[in-house]
Motif scaffolding. Structure first.
Motif, PDB file in Angstrom:
ATOM      1  N   ARG A   1       1.028  -1.258  -0.014  1.00  0.00           N
ATOM      2  CA  ARG A   1       0.101  -0.057   0.089  1.00  0.00           C
ATOM      3  C   ARG A   1       0.717   1.402  -0.090  1.00  0.00           C
ATOM      4  O   ARG A   1       0.425   2.230  -0.649  1.00  0.00           O
ATOM      5  CB  ARG A   1      -0.873  -0.121   0.954  1.00  0.00           C
TER       6      ARG A   1
ATOM      7  N   VAL B   1       4.049 -14.846  -7.193  1.00  0.00           N
ATOM      8  CA  VAL B   1       2.879 -15.615  -7.776  1.00  0.00           C
ATOM      9  C   VAL B   1       3.559 -16.583  -8.974  1.00  0.00           C
ATOM     10  O   VAL B   1       3.313 -17.544  -9.156  1.00  0.00           O
ATOM     11  CB  VAL B   1       2.028 -14.655  -8.458  1.00  0.00           C
TER      12      VAL B   1
ATOM     13  N   ALA C   1       5.605 -19.376  -7.499  1.00  0.00           N
ATOM     14  CA  ALA C   1       4.740 -20.175  -6.994  1.00  0.00           C
ATOM     15  C   ALA C   1       4.131 -21.105  -8.168  1.00  0.00           C
ATOM     16  O   ALA C   1       3.454 -22.242  -8.132  1.00  0.00           O
ATOM     17  CB  ALA C   1       3.443 -19.700  -6.302  1.00  0.00           C
TER      18      ALA C   1
ATOM     19  N   PHE D   1       2.012 -19.799 -11.029  1.00  0.00           N
ATOM     20  CA  PHE D   1       0.853 -19.657 -11.320  1.00  0.00           C
ATOM     21  C   PHE D   1       0.775 -19.279 -12.921  1.00  0.00           C
ATOM     22  O   PHE D   1       1.765 -18.553 -13.157  1.00  0.00           O
ATOM     23  CB  PHE D   1       0.267 -18.553 -10.486  1.00  0.00           C
TER      24      PHE D   1
ATOM     25  N   VAL E   1       2.680 -22.837  -2.608  1.00  0.00           N
ATOM     26  CA  VAL E   1       1.836 -21.700  -2.780  1.00  0.00           C
ATOM     27  C   VAL E   1       1.644 -21.035  -1.473  1.00  0.00           C
ATOM     28  O   VAL E   1       1.546 -19.614  -1.102  1.00  0.00           O
ATOM     29  CB  VAL E   1       0.494 -22.237  -3.127  1.00  0.00           C
ATOM     30  N   VAL E   2       1.842 -21.515  -0.325  1.00  0.00           N
ATOM     31  CA  VAL E   2       1.381 -21.159   1.036  1.00  0.00           C
ATOM     32  C   VAL E   2       2.457 -20.109   1.460  1.00  0.00           C
ATOM     33  O   VAL E   2       2.102 -18.927   1.699  1.00  0.00           O
ATOM     34  CB  VAL E   2       1.505 -22.346   2.298  1.00  0.00           C
TER      35      VAL E   2
ATOM     36  N   LEU F   1       2.619 -16.940  -1.264  1.00  0.00           N
ATOM     37  CA  LEU F   1       1.580 -15.909  -1.027  1.00  0.00           C
ATOM     38  C   LEU F   1       1.331 -15.248   0.256  1.00  0.00           C
ATOM     39  O   LEU F   1       0.767 -14.330   0.308  1.00  0.00           O
ATOM     40  CB  LEU F   1       0.046 -16.884  -1.428  1.00  0.00           C
ATOM     41  N   ARG F   2       2.105 -15.866   1.256  1.00  0.00           N
ATOM     42  CA  ARG F   2       2.015 -15.301   2.399  1.00  0.00           C
ATOM     43  C   ARG F   2       2.750 -13.774   2.376  1.00  0.00           C
ATOM     44  O   ARG F   2       2.102 -12.959   2.980  1.00  0.00           O
ATOM     45  CB  ARG F   2       3.124 -16.306   3.633  1.00  0.00           C
TER      46      ARG F   2
ATOM     47  N   VAL G   1       2.643 -12.187  -0.084  1.00  0.00           N
ATOM     48  CA  VAL G   1       1.756 -11.267  -0.834  1.00  0.00           C
ATOM     49  C   VAL G   1       0.824 -10.764   0.110  1.00  0.00           C
ATOM     50  O   VAL G   1       0.465  -9.624   0.090  1.00  0.00           O
ATOM     51  CB  VAL G   1       0.935 -11.866  -1.985  1.00  0.00           C
ATOM     52  N   ILE G   2       0.111 -11.821   0.966  1.00  0.00           N
ATOM     53  CA  ILE G   2      -0.929 -11.318   1.845  1.00  0.00           C
ATOM     54  C   ILE G   2      -0.433 -10.226   2.766  1.00  0.00           C
ATOM     55  O   ILE G   2      -1.047  -9.061   2.952  1.00  0.00           O
ATOM     56  CB  ILE G   2      -1.410 -12.617   2.915  1.00  0.00           C
ATOM     57  N   VAL G   3       0.966 -10.608   3.185  1.00  0.00           N
ATOM     58  CA  VAL G   3       1.339  -9.557   4.283  1.00  0.00           C
ATOM     59  C   VAL G   3       1.667  -8.168   3.546  1.00  0.00           C
ATOM     60  O   VAL G   3       1.228  -7.201   4.139  1.00  0.00           O
ATOM     61  CB  VAL G   3       2.642  -9.965   4.804  1.00  0.00           C
TER      62      VAL G   3
ATOM     63  N   TRP H   1       0.048  -6.863   1.150  1.00  0.00           N
ATOM     64  CA  TRP H   1      -1.065  -5.906   0.832  1.00  0.00           C
ATOM     65  C   TRP H   1      -1.920  -5.651   2.100  1.00  0.00           C
ATOM     66  O   TRP H   1      -3.020  -5.132   2.132  1.00  0.00           O
ATOM     67  CB  TRP H   1      -1.875  -6.559  -0.402  1.00  0.00           C
ATOM     68  N   GLY H   2      -1.641  -6.421   3.206  1.00  0.00           N
ATOM     69  CA  GLY H   2      -2.309  -6.378   4.424  1.00  0.00           C
ATOM     70  C   GLY H   2      -1.976  -5.033   4.923  1.00  0.00           C
ATOM     71  O   GLY H   2      -1.457  -3.968   4.660  1.00  0.00           O
ATOM     72  N   THR H   3      -2.664  -4.933   6.337  1.00  0.00           N
ATOM     73  CA  THR H   3      -2.454  -3.602   6.997  1.00  0.00           C
ATOM     74  C   THR H   3      -1.115  -3.528   7.984  1.00  0.00           C
ATOM     75  O   THR H   3      -0.808  -4.727   8.377  1.00  0.00           O
ATOM     76  CB  THR H   3      -3.622  -3.330   7.689  1.00  0.00           C
TER      77      THR H   3
END
Lengths: 521, 482
Positions: B362, B376, B379, B381, B417-418, B421-422, B424-426, B428-430
């Motif tokens: 962000r 991605v 992994a 994709f 993938v786990v 993508l972790r 990626v999640i982190v 784009w997370g807060t």
């Protein structure tokens, strides 16, 4: 014009434009998303208008080599199985985009809409792919936008839900990739040419054992995506944690990917294998129908109720495909569309109620009909369709499926009938629990939950489509018949079904030339 | 002897020497970037020369050096990695004060890697591997003031030396069996003398060489050094080790197995296949537990070595072709990921921790997009380069009758993938504590260039897969030309 390719490229382009928009440009983002999705809808209508309903094989094919050395190509087109799914996708995504634009909160900038556009491109690609690798590419790629939508904008448990969703699906689909490669290489031994085109593989005789093993590789991926019992573990968490707009898209459109794959690839490419796996898959589908219905009956929230009912409804569709009966298969294709519309409408109702009352718990809702009569009417329509009341669109689909299944395996039809009965139980529970009885959880008789103009924009088109299909199912079924007959024929022959049940003799099917791109109308 | 054929070697040797000399000569402040500039010019010149040399095989030094399509294409991978390393190290705070040695050592290592992949003889191959290893021992310990860096260098030195020793033993036995050190000679000898293929001495040689190269490529069970060394070394060096060294080790694998001893493939296909399986499984499971992005990338590089080894284990040119393509994809993905880690490291303390990435997407959306693409694609994709590479590798395994390799690879990819993508999640997370806005620096253009170029390559390699594969197929065929 390469309309089918444009169908995928237009939302993709919209996604790219949205991706580079600054986050504060929310008004511009709405404009781009709406233009993109409406343009895609228009293109899909052109594709439908150009569609030749007597043609069994893929038409309007756009073919371009991608990696010729590996036999991989960009190959998209439509046939009777995919044409209505394409239209369903564009319609539902148009409505979904409108819903997303109406309430685009601070945090959902252009990125939210960009991901929805990406998901649309991936699903349209999936439904039009004529090449197995391309099919796989879209199959996997759609996970990314959906997972990111859940992670960024989902409920409290969004991370766990998204991760389970991705890992479950990947587990099946990577094995499918191995199966795809093995299928192409086995086919190469027979034809001497490496090609991943589905139409090239349809004529190849794999032999019973090989065919069964390869089909099993595909089936795991399909079963997880559908989801077939017992592979449904990701569904409740994903459906209840995703933003409701995304849940609508998941339930209405993405859930068709698995059954579509079964009918597009599983049955026609592996006719010899279908015979061996018919009974096991049918039993899983039957368990899914009963189990999903029972879970829906006791589901604590509306979202879970509709979600579990999807498991049951998709069980019906799988059953319609796997028994390899012409009528059942046509019913299955019709029911894919019906379920898409009904699930979208049901989740839209859930969206309206949850927004007005702030809850989706069945225990905390009741008596909303007094304050929200218009919503009650719309909801009643949806309920009737969901429980497949005679005269509703879903009735036609279920009747076709059950009729076809009864012809082949009467006992399966008897068990599947349970699902029809349960559907009445859980759908009426949902309707009565929320609409009738003493008002609960609300202070103003539920006026806050009344359907406004912005909700009507979404619900009314869905209800009109239900009525269209209910009154004139032939307009859909007529276009699917040639393609489903062609898809089933080899399996019917391999199973030794009586000749009069077979719509098109495989000898003719084998001779039907692949559509040349130059012959496109 | 064809003097012009070895031109790339002369150029690289010249710029390496120049950079090392400049490192000890006092320079005016205005010329402090001179070594890097010379190094980059040398690399660009080398790349240009390889383009003009693209064609049938030429030999230099009586066959010690083979300049063929395989060597040239692998030189591209290596030089791209070296160029990116110099860009990533440009203005690196940790390298301040000894930046000039840094450049010379990176160039020396790159020269060694190039020598490895162009070698036509066991001796050249060994010299190449030694040159790259010795340079990297020093590079790892560059940050002499930081204990982790010294530890990293020492660990790499010890395990690397064991690997080197085993390699010499293996080469000696191979010479004993075949009576020649020339790769072409070994192939010819195995071809002409029946019964040599299952000679116990040859098998012993193969085992020793596989183990030794396993150390260099960080294949399981010879991977233990990798996470510590990767975490401890300065990040640009880590990026170089993850890409250049991996490429050189895989090049050596291909030269020695798919190339020289393909007649004895029955002896090593199962062995290398087992190595690939262990590497894929352990690497991916190990990566699951990491909270440090550099460490995670270290484990991921182990896992990726497993996928790459599939291309060796199948023993076919199709496998080699897929491997070379995947190397390009892997280098692009890895460099893009490391560029973002370096960016973050310069902004905050402990920037290589996963927690430091929270909300970074962000704060800097373009960096988030680059990292997302890299993860991605790593992994697997579709439709990105990592997918195309895996597809080709799995395809070559199924084609060679080793479908079990493809199935293990598929299962391992699911595990991967786990952890990919972790990130990626982190991202784009807060942000957990609002750290993402802390100490926002101006983005160094050199690092941004690497990140963006990597991201573009991830997409471009997938779209233009066919032209790229044509090059890889030419390179793979050059391997088996006697």
């Amino acid at each position: 014009m390469p309309w089918v390719s444009l169908l995928i490229l237009v939302p993709l382009a919209a996604a790219v434009v949205l991706g580079v928009l600054p986050a504060r440009e929310r008004r511009a983002a709405r404009g781009v998303a709406l233009i993109g999705t409406l343009a895609t809808l228009a293109i899909s209508i052109i594709v439908v208008a150009l569609f030749d309903r007597d043609m069994a094989v893929m038409q309007q094919v756009d073919h371009l080599d991608w990696i010729p050395a590996a036999g991989v190509s960009w190959d998209v087109g439509v046939d009777g199985i995919s044409i209505w799914l394409v239209l369903l996708t564009t319609v539902i995504f148009t409505l979904g985009t409108i819903a997303a634009c109406q309430r685009l909160p601070e945090r959902r900038g252009p990125a939210f809409l960009a991901l929805i556009m990406l998901a649309q491109a991936a699903l349209l690609g999936l439904f039009t792919a004529g090449d197995l690798i391309l099919f796989y590419v879209f199959w996997e790629f759609m996970l990314i936008p959906f997972a990111l939508l859940i992670w960024n904008w989902g409920g409290d448990d969004r991370r766990g839900a998204g991760m389970i969703f991705v890992v479950y699906t990947m587990a099946g689909s990577l094995l499918m990739l191995v199966a795809i490669i093995a299928t192409a290489l086995t086919a190469m031994d027979a034809t001497g040419e490496l090609s991943f085109l589905i139409r090239d593989m349809q004529g190849v005789a794999f032999g019973e054992a090989t065919s069964t093993i390869l089909l099993a590789g595909f089936l795991i991926a399909f079963a997880i995506k559908i989801p077939l019992w017992p592979f449904h573990g990701w569904l409740p968490r994903a459906y209840s944690q995703a933003p409701i707009v995304v849940t609508i898209l998941l339930a209405a459109v993405m859930s068709k990917a698995g059954v579509y794959g079964l009918l597009r690839i599983g049955v026609p490419v592996f006719p010899e294998g279908i015979g061996n796996l018919l009974i096991p898959v049918a039993i899983l589908a039957l368990i899914g129908i009963v189990y999903g219905s029972l879970l829906a009956w006791r589901a604590p929230t509306m979202r879970l109720l509709v979600g579990y009912s999807s498991v049951a409804h998709l069980g019906f569709i799988v059953l319609g495909i796997i028994v390899i009966d012409r009528m059942a298969a046509q019913g299955a294709v019709l029911q894919m569309i019906n379920h898409g519309i009904v699930a979208a409408a049901a989740f839209a109702v859930v969206m309206v109620i949850s927004r007005g009352t702030g809850t989706g718990d069945m225990d905390r809702l009741g008596g909303l009909a007094k304050g929200a009569p218009r919503l009650a009417v719309a909801f009643l329509f949806v309920t009737m369709a969901a429980l497949a009341l005679p005269g509703s669109n879903a009735f036609v689909g279920e009747f076709f499926i059950l009729g076809g299944v009864f012809d082949q395996y009467a006992w399966m039809a008897v068990i599947a009938m349970l699902g029809v009965i349960y559907a009445a139980v859980y759908m009426l529970r949902m309707y009565q629990g929320t609409m009738n009885g003493p008002a609960r959880g609300v202070t103003d008789d539920g006026r806050a939950a009344e359907m406004g103009a912005r909700d009507a924009i979404i619900l009314v088109p869905l209800i009109l489509m239900m009525m269209w299909i209910a009154l004139w199912p032939g307009s859909l079924v007529g276009a699917t018949r040639a393609s489903t007959d062609l898809a089933l024929a080899p399996a019917q022959v391999a199973e030794g079904r009586p000749v009069e049940q077979i719509g098109v003799l495989p000898a003719r099917a084998a001779m039907t030339p692949a559509t040349d791109p130059a012959e496109r109308p | 002897m064809n003097a012009g054929a070895a031109l790339t070697l002369y150029v690289m040797a010249a710029v390496t020497v120049a950079a090392i000399v400049l490192a000890v000569v006092p320079l005016p402040a205005s010329a402090r970037r001179l070594p890097e500039a010379i190094g980059m010019a040398g690399i660009v010149a080398t790349l240009a020369i390889t383009v003009t040399q693209w064609g049938e095989r030429q030999v230099a030094f009586s066959g010690e050096l083979r300049i063929d399509r395989f060597g040239l294409l692998m030189t591209w991978v290596i030089m791209i990695a070296a160029l990116a390393t110099l860009l990533l190290g440009w203005g690196e705070p940790a390298a301040a004060g000894r930046r000039r040695e840094f450049t010379g050592l990176v160039l020396a290592a790159a020269t060694g890697m190039m020598l490895t992949v162009m070698s036509g003889d066991l001796i050249t191959l060994f010299i190449g591997i030694e040159l790259l290893s010795v340079s990297l021992y020093i590079l790892c310990a560059m940050e002499v003031a930081r204990e982790r860096s010294l530890e990293s260098g020492l660990k790499y030195l010890i395990t690397g030396s064991i690997g080197t020793a085993l390699l010499v033993y293996g080469f000696a036995l191979l010479y004993g069996v075949t009576g020649t050190t020339s790769l072409a000679g070994i192939a010819a000898r195995l071809d002409s003398v029946g019964g040599l293929a299952s000679d116990p001495l040859l098998i012993a040689a193969i085992v020793l060489i596989v183990v030794a190269l396993g150390f260099k490529a960080s294949a399981v069970p010879f991977h233990m050094w990798t996470p510590d060394v990767y975490e401890g070394a300065p990040t640009p060096v880590t990026a170089f080790m993850g890409t250049g060294t991996k490429a050189a080790a895989m090049g050596a694998f291909l030269l020695l197995f798919t190339g020289a001893t393909s007649q004895a493939s029955g002896d090593w296909r199962g062995l290398i296949g087992a190595l690939a399986v262990a590497t894929m499984v352990v690497g991916n499971v190990g990566a699951l537990l990491q909270d440090n992005v550099k460490r995670m990338l270290a484990w991921s590089s182990i896992a990726q070595a497993g996928y790459l080894l599939i291309g060796v284990a199948v023993g076919t040119t199709a496998g080699a072709e897929a491997l070379i393509y995947y190397l390009f994809a892997y280098v692009a993905m890895t460099l893009a990921a490391f560029a973002i880690v370096i960016l973050r490291e310069r902004e905050v303390e402990d920037g290589d921790q996963l927690a430091a990435m929270a909300g970074y997407g962000r704060a800097r959306p373009w960096a988030g997009v680059v990292m997302t693409l890299a993860m991605v694609s790593l992994a697997g994709f579709p439709p990105f380069a990592g997918f195309v590479g895996k597809f080709l590798l799995f395809g070559s395994a199924v084609d060679a009758g080793m479908a079990w390799l493809a199935i293990v690879g598929a299962v391992a990819s699911v595990i991967s993938v786990v952890y990919y993508l972790r990130v990626v999640i982190v991202m784009w997370g807060t942000p957990a504590d609002g750290r993402s806005n802390e100490r926002r620096l101006r983005v160094p253009p050199s690092v941004a260039t690497v990140a963006v170029a990597g991201a573009v390559a991830i997409v471009a390699l997938a779209i233009a897969a066919q032209p790229m594969l044509d090059l890889c197929a030419d390179a793979a065929r050059a391997l088996i030309i006697p």
